[in-house]
Design a protein around this motif. Structure first.
Motif: not given
Length: 133
Positions: A71-88
């Motif tokens: 479910t959240v794999a897309a969120h991880h990818y989008v965070a990267q695309q938006l320049g947001v650190e996924p871990a944060d």
């Protein structure tokens, strides 16, 4: 309760809020949470992504960790695309989840091997903008 008011609640209050959610409410939160990755990518708004992850965190009720990661794999990818650190962003969303879900979110957010393809997803360009499916 709005997302803004939920943000200023204690861990105990968030737990009570989660416990009072009905199955139908959890289902709506889960659907919105999944869709929010596409919306955040289209709008290029990291806050939209965070709200979606929070929705997923609240909706989860002892879901299999593998299903949660799907479910959240897309969120991880989008965070990267938006320049947001996924871990944060995953760590912040985890503060709304039950302890087991929080552990999965924090661990998943810190991974460096997450791609859409590795989770059977892809980004499709549509007239409305990008879509993850």
């Amino acid at each position: 309760m709005s997302c803004a008011s939920l943000a200023v609640t204690s861990t105990a209050e968030r737990g009570r809020f989660r416990a009072e959610l009905r199955d139908r409410q959890r289902a709506v939160l889960g659907r919105y949470g999944f869709r929010s990755a596409t919306i955040a990518l289209r709008e290029r708004v990291p806050e939209r992504l965070l709200i979606g992850l929070i929705a997923v965190a609240l909706a989860d009720d002892n879901v299999d960790p593998r299903d949660l990661m799907m479910t959240v794999a897309a969120h991880h990818y989008v965070a990267q695309q938006l320049g947001v650190e996924p871990a944060d962003i995953f760590d912040e969303a985890a503060s709304y989840a039950n302890p087991d879900t929080a552990d999965v979110l924090r661990t998943f957010g810190s991974r460096t091997d997450v791609t859409l393809r590795s989770f059977g997803l892809k980004q499709i360009d549509t007239p409305e903008g990008p879509r993850i499916s």
